[in-house]
Design an enzyme around this catalytic site. Structure first.
Site, PDB file in Angstrom:
ATOM      1  N   CYS A   4       0.848  -1.193   0.000  1.00  0.00           N
ATOM      2  CA  CYS A   4       0.000   0.000   0.000  1.00  0.00           C
ATOM      3  C   CYS A   4       0.882   1.240   0.000  1.00  0.00           C
ATOM      4  CB  CYS A   4      -0.921   0.007   1.223  1.00  0.00           C
ATOM      5  SG  CYS A   4      -1.917   1.506   1.335  1.00  0.00           S
ATOM      6  N   ARG A  33      -4.499 -14.620  -5.262  1.00  0.00           N
ATOM      7  CA  ARG A  33      -4.073 -15.707  -4.382  1.00  0.00           C
ATOM      8  C   ARG A  33      -3.687 -16.924  -5.199  1.00  0.00           C
ATOM      9  NH1 ARG A  33      -8.357 -15.954   0.684  1.00  0.00           N
ATOM     10  NH2 ARG A  33      -7.578 -14.146   1.800  1.00  0.00           N
ATOM     11  N   GLN A  51     -11.329  -6.527  -3.426  1.00  0.00           N
ATOM     12  CA  GLN A  51     -11.452  -6.331  -1.983  1.00  0.00           C
ATOM     13  C   GLN A  51     -11.688  -4.857  -1.649  1.00  0.00           C
ATOM     14  OE1 GLN A  51      -7.959  -7.541   0.155  1.00  0.00           O
ATOM     15  NE2 GLN A  51      -8.968  -7.496   2.135  1.00  0.00           N
ATOM     16  N   ASP A  53     -10.943  -2.287   0.905  1.00  0.00           N
ATOM     17  CA  ASP A  53      -9.875  -2.264   1.894  1.00  0.00           C
ATOM     18  C   ASP A  53      -9.720  -0.838   2.408  1.00  0.00           C
ATOM     19  OD1 ASP A  53      -7.941  -3.556   3.357  1.00  0.00           O
ATOM     20  OD2 ASP A  53      -6.375  -3.375   1.833  1.00  0.00           O
ATOM     21  N   HIS A  55      -7.785   1.749   5.551  1.00  0.00           N
ATOM     22  CA  HIS A  55      -6.818   1.898   6.631  1.00  0.00           C
ATOM     23  C   HIS A  55      -6.975   3.278   7.244  1.00  0.00           C
ATOM     24  CE1 HIS A  55      -5.031  -1.234   4.063  1.00  0.00           C
ATOM     25  NE2 HIS A  55      -4.619  -1.738   5.204  1.00  0.00           N
ATOM     26  N   LYS A 138      -8.237  -8.632  16.188  1.00  0.00           N
ATOM     27  CA  LYS A 138      -9.329  -8.239  15.312  1.00  0.00           C
ATOM     28  C   LYS A 138     -10.665  -8.360  16.032  1.00  0.00           C
ATOM     29  CE  LYS A 138      -8.641 -11.619  12.422  1.00  0.00           C
ATOM     30  NZ  LYS A 138      -8.984 -12.452  11.245  1.00  0.00           N
ATOM     31  N   HIS A 184      -7.087  -1.476  10.338  1.00  0.00           N
ATOM     32  CA  HIS A 184      -7.442  -2.080   9.051  1.00  0.00           C
ATOM     33  C   HIS A 184      -8.942  -2.381   9.096  1.00  0.00           C
ATOM     34  CE1 HIS A 184      -3.118  -3.519   8.322  1.00  0.00           C
ATOM     35  NE2 HIS A 184      -3.124  -3.222   9.607  1.00  0.00           N
TER      36      HIS A 184
END
Length: 204
Positions: A4, A33, A51, A53, A55, A138, A184
Site C-alpha cells: 500500500c 491468491r 477487496q 480495503d 486503513h 481483530k 485495518h
C-alpha cells in the site's frame, strides 16, 4: 498492507501534526491468491479477489472513535440486507509467539483497546483465541445466511506493530514525536464472496 503506497507516502517527509490525525484511506482493489488444486469454489473462493480495503492512521486516543465509526458502517450495511451479526474477538495465542509481530506488551495493549471497544458497545462476543492477524488482534463479524451457514464477513483490525516498523509518527501537542497506530477495515471483504453470499441468502 506492505504494497500500500499510502503507508510510506503520507509520512515520508516531516511527521504529520496531531491536528492532521486521523488520516483515512480506502480503496477497492484486486488481490491475487495462489490457491491450490481443489480449493476454488464458484464466487466464494477465487484466484482474483476484488477487496474493499480501508486503513485509518490515528493516535491511540482516537482508536475508539474511529473503530466505532467503522462498526456503525458495518451494522448499517449488513442490517440493510437483514443479517444479524455476531462478534468474535480474534486474539493472539501467547503459547505461539513466533507467529506474531511484536512483543507481549504490545499485544496486551492492542487487545485491551479492542476489549474496551466491545464493552462500550455492550455486545457479547465469541473468544477467538489464535485467530488474530500476525500484526494485531481483530473484531470479526460473523453472519448467518438464510439456510443457517455461518460465515465471517466484515472485520476491524488494530495494528500497533506495522506502523512502528514503518516508522510512522505524528507530532503531538508537546512537539514530540508520537507513534501512530493503524486500523485495518473491510466491510464486504471479498466482493465476489459477498455476492455469492447474497445470491444464496436471497435464493437468487
Amino acid at each position: 498492507p506492505m504494497n500500500c503506497p499510502h503507508h510510506t507516502q503520507i509520512f515520508d517527509s516531516e511527521p504529520r501534526s496531531y491536528r492532521d490525525m486521523p488520516q483515512r484511506y480506502a480503496e477497492t482493489t484486486k488481490v491475487y491468491r495462489d490457491e491450490q488444486s481443489g480449493e476454488l469454489s464458484g464466487l466464494s473462493r477465487v484466484l482474483s479477489i476484488t477487496q474493499d480495503d480501508a486503513h485509518v492512521f490515528c493516535r491511540e486516543n482516537q482508536i475508539e472513535t474511529e473503530a466505532l465509526a467503522i462498526w456503525d458502517i458495518i451494522e448499517t450495511f449488513y442490517g440493510t440486507f437483514g443479517f444479524k451479526l455476531q462478534v468474535r474477538f480474534s486474539r493472539h495465542d501467547p503459547t505461539t509467539p513466533e507467529k506474531y509481530l511484536g512483543g507481549e506488551e504490545t499485544w496486551t495493549k492492542a487487545e485491551g483497546a479492542l476489549q474496551q471497544l466491545m464493552q462500550s458497545k455492550g455486545v457479547e462476543w465469541i473468544d477467538g483465541l489464535g485467530e488474530a492477524a500476525f500484526y494485531g488482534p481483530k473484531i470479526d463479524f460473523i453472519a448467518r445466511d438464510s439456510i443457517g451457514r455461518v460465515l465471517q464477513v466484515a472485520t476491524i483490525q488494530l495494528d500497533f506493530n506495522q506502523p512502528k516498523n514503518f516508522g510512522l509518527v505524528c507530532t503531538n501537542e508537546k512537539g514530540e514525536r508520537e507513534q501512530v497506530v493503524m486500523i485495518h477495515a473491510a466491510i464486504m471483504g471479498s466482493i465476489e464472496r459477498f455476492m455469492a453470499l447474497m445470491i444464496e441468502h436471497t435464493a437468487g
